[in-house]
Design a protein around this motif. Sequence first.
Motif, short mmCIF file in Angstrom:
data_model
loop_
_atom_site.label_atom_id
_atom_site.label_comp_id
_atom_site.label_asym_id
_atom_site.label_seq_id
_atom_site.Cartn_x
_atom_site.Cartn_y
_atom_site.Cartn_z
N LYS A 107 0.81 -1.22 0.00
CA LYS A 107 0.00 0.00 0.00
C LYS A 107 0.85 1.27 0.00
O LYS A 107 0.62 2.18 -0.80
CB LYS A 107 -0.94 0.00 1.21
N ALA A 108 1.81 1.36 0.93
CA ALA A 108 2.60 2.58 1.03
C ALA A 108 3.71 2.66 -0.02
O ALA A 108 4.26 3.74 -0.26
CB ALA A 108 3.20 2.70 2.42
N THR B 131 -0.57 1.49 13.34
CA THR B 131 -0.89 0.10 13.68
C THR B 131 -1.94 -0.01 14.78
O THR B 131 -2.48 -1.08 15.01
CB THR B 131 0.37 -0.65 14.16
N LEU B 132 -2.22 1.10 15.46
CA LEU B 132 -3.09 1.06 16.64
C LEU B 132 -4.47 1.68 16.43
O LEU B 132 -5.40 1.40 17.19
CB LEU B 132 -2.41 1.80 17.81
N GLY B 133 -4.59 2.55 15.45
CA GLY B 133 -5.87 3.24 15.27
C GLY B 133 -6.03 4.39 16.24
O GLY B 133 -7.15 4.86 16.47
N THR B 134 -4.92 4.87 16.81
CA THR B 134 -4.99 5.94 17.80
C THR B 134 -4.45 7.27 17.27
O THR B 134 -4.59 8.30 17.93
CB THR B 134 -4.17 5.57 19.06
N LEU B 135 -3.84 7.26 16.11
CA LEU B 135 -3.31 8.49 15.52
C LEU B 135 -4.43 9.19 14.76
O LEU B 135 -5.07 8.59 13.88
CB LEU B 135 -2.16 8.17 14.58
N ASP B 136 -4.68 10.44 15.10
CA ASP B 136 -5.73 11.20 14.42
C ASP B 136 -5.44 11.21 12.91
O ASP B 136 -4.30 11.50 12.49
CB ASP B 136 -5.77 12.63 14.95
N VAL B 137 -6.43 10.86 12.12
CA VAL B 137 -6.23 10.75 10.67
C VAL B 137 -5.76 12.07 10.07
O VAL B 137 -4.85 12.11 9.24
CB VAL B 137 -7.51 10.25 9.97
N GLY B 138 -6.37 13.17 10.50
CA GLY B 138 -5.98 14.47 9.99
C GLY B 138 -4.53 14.79 10.31
O GLY B 138 -3.79 15.28 9.46
N HIS B 139 -4.13 14.48 11.54
CA HIS B 139 -2.74 14.71 11.92
C HIS B 139 -1.81 13.81 11.12
O HIS B 139 -0.75 14.24 10.65
CB HIS B 139 -2.55 14.47 13.42
N GLY B 140 -2.20 12.54 10.97
CA GLY B 140 -1.38 11.61 10.20
C GLY B 140 -1.17 12.08 8.77
O GLY B 140 -0.06 12.00 8.23
N LEU B 141 -2.21 12.58 8.16
CA LEU B 141 -2.10 13.08 6.79
C LEU B 141 -1.20 14.31 6.72
O LEU B 141 -0.47 14.51 5.74
CB LEU B 141 -3.49 13.41 6.24
N SER B 142 -1.23 15.14 7.77
CA SER B 142 -0.40 16.35 7.78
C SER B 142 1.08 16.02 7.91
O SER B 142 1.94 16.84 7.60
CB SER B 142 -0.82 17.27 8.92
N MET B 143 1.40 14.81 8.39
CA MET B 143 2.79 14.40 8.57
C MET B 143 3.44 13.97 7.25
O MET B 143 4.65 13.76 7.18
CB MET B 143 2.87 13.24 9.57
N GLY C 10 2.68 11.43 -0.30
CA GLY C 10 2.81 10.39 0.73
C GLY C 10 1.50 9.67 1.00
O GLY C 10 0.43 10.10 0.55
N VAL C 11 1.59 8.56 1.75
CA VAL C 11 0.41 7.70 1.99
C VAL C 11 0.25 7.43 3.48
O VAL C 11 1.23 7.14 4.18
CB VAL C 11 0.57 6.36 1.23
N PHE C 12 -0.99 7.53 3.96
CA PHE C 12 -1.34 7.16 5.33
C PHE C 12 -2.03 5.80 5.27
O PHE C 12 -3.05 5.64 4.59
CB PHE C 12 -2.29 8.20 5.93
N ARG D 75 -13.36 10.21 7.58
CA ARG D 75 -12.36 11.29 7.53
C ARG D 75 -11.34 11.00 6.43
O ARG D 75 -10.93 11.90 5.69
CB ARG D 75 -11.65 11.41 8.88
N GLY D 76 -10.94 9.76 6.31
CA GLY D 76 -9.93 9.39 5.32
C GLY D 76 -10.41 9.56 3.89
O GLY D 76 -9.60 9.81 2.98
N MET D 77 -11.72 9.45 3.67
CA MET D 77 -12.25 9.57 2.31
C MET D 77 -12.03 10.96 1.73
O MET D 77 -12.10 11.16 0.52
CB MET D 77 -13.74 9.25 2.30
N LEU D 78 -11.75 11.92 2.60
CA LEU D 78 -11.52 13.27 2.11
C LEU D 78 -10.15 13.38 1.44
O LEU D 78 -9.86 14.40 0.81
CB LEU D 78 -11.60 14.26 3.28
N SER D 79 -9.33 12.34 1.58
CA SER D 79 -8.01 12.35 0.95
C SER D 79 -7.76 11.03 0.24
O SER D 79 -8.00 9.96 0.79
CB SER D 79 -6.93 12.57 2.01
N ARG D 80 -7.26 11.12 -0.98
CA ARG D 80 -6.92 9.91 -1.73
C ARG D 80 -5.65 9.26 -1.20
O ARG D 80 -5.25 8.20 -1.65
CB ARG D 80 -6.77 10.24 -3.21
N ARG D 81 -5.02 9.88 -0.23
CA ARG D 81 -3.78 9.34 0.34
C ARG D 81 -4.04 8.41 1.52
O ARG D 81 -3.11 7.83 2.06
CB ARG D 81 -2.86 10.49 0.77
#
Length: 386
Positions: A216-217, A290-302, A307-309, A321-327
């Motif tokens: 995926k990544a 791997t945990l589902g604890t990282l905010d998706v918006g924050h993850g995408l900003s990193m 890049g790919v989340f 939330r993830g659907m708002l980004s193709r990443r």
Amino acid sequence: MKSLIDDITPPIALVRVFCYEYACVCTAFKLDETPCAGKSATASLGNAALSHPLRERLPDGSNATNGKNFGSRTRPNMKRVQYDRYGGPTGMYIGESKLPQLGPKQVRVVVSAAAINPFDWKLRQGAMKLFISRKFPKGMGTDFAGVVAAVGSDVRDINVGDEVFGTMDFKESGAFAEEVVLDSHLVAKKPASLSFQEAACLPIPVMTAWAAIFDKAKTSRGSHLFINGCTGAVGASAVQLALARGVKVSGACGTASLETAKAAGLDSVFSYADSRLQAQKGKFDAVFDTLGTLDVGHGLSMLKKGGVFVDINPTLRRVTRGMLSRRYKLAFATMGIKRLSAIADLASEGVLRPTVGLVVPFADAVSAITAIECGTRIPGKVVLSL
């Protein structure tokens, strides 16, 4: 042409994701009890001696050949961990079950060790019940290692007496058992350098990690990968795979695991509460949660541009939330099943080093699963020995 499931936005991908989510959400409202109601999170997990040595349960195989049993069976049934309805841990018990008939492309394996994964109790809770038959009782357990006792007439690459490890199809789980019957492509020969307990820890964590960071990544030599939960079973597997391919790895873990993460070779390590994590913007080619604890918006900003989340813990809120980004992409262990032989090779080379935290006798399987499900923390995988 790009596969539709590679991006969350196409209609077919949306249907697949929401079918999975619908199964999880419906089940959550229909459970008769909370998963750990009345259960202590400190249930006893004694590291008892192996109670059923393999040599005592396998007949002499000197006359065994392909397509024939590894010795004659003395009884038609086997013991396994099973349940009669979806729900919490109180529904589990060790019961008798009839061993399925061996198909031409299948193998029968006498189980020596089986590793406990969160996926196992999520299945029992009903997370995938829309995709599984309604027949009960159902067996528990997916990852195992043992000795091949019989092979189907069309099996060519696996022989009676081979030491193997593998994973059950989630629709037919049942690795927490004395024996299993499954398709031959779901097993691989066990590396001689690994014990049965270590080999049983490989399938789901490594297959999930492989699917996430490579399939995926698309990380490769020179890429910079961030792993949230870098010392857990999946996270540690991802670290080992990535470093072996020349990927630069950073990550986050609990405070108690910081030194372990640094020793594993990570470029930079943060605790989950480290305020510096909020400043990690635009730095990584891929972020793997791997945990589902990282905010998706924050993850995408990193992420760097392009890049790919990658997420392996989809919830309706996170996927929406993830659907708002193709990443934003999803990865599942089943995507990595075809990598089992490669995983065995990497383990033989010392690239993959599974950590067994505790070995529990099969007789204590129910209490062990319950304890882990309800919050008991063990550094490393908990493995059932038979």
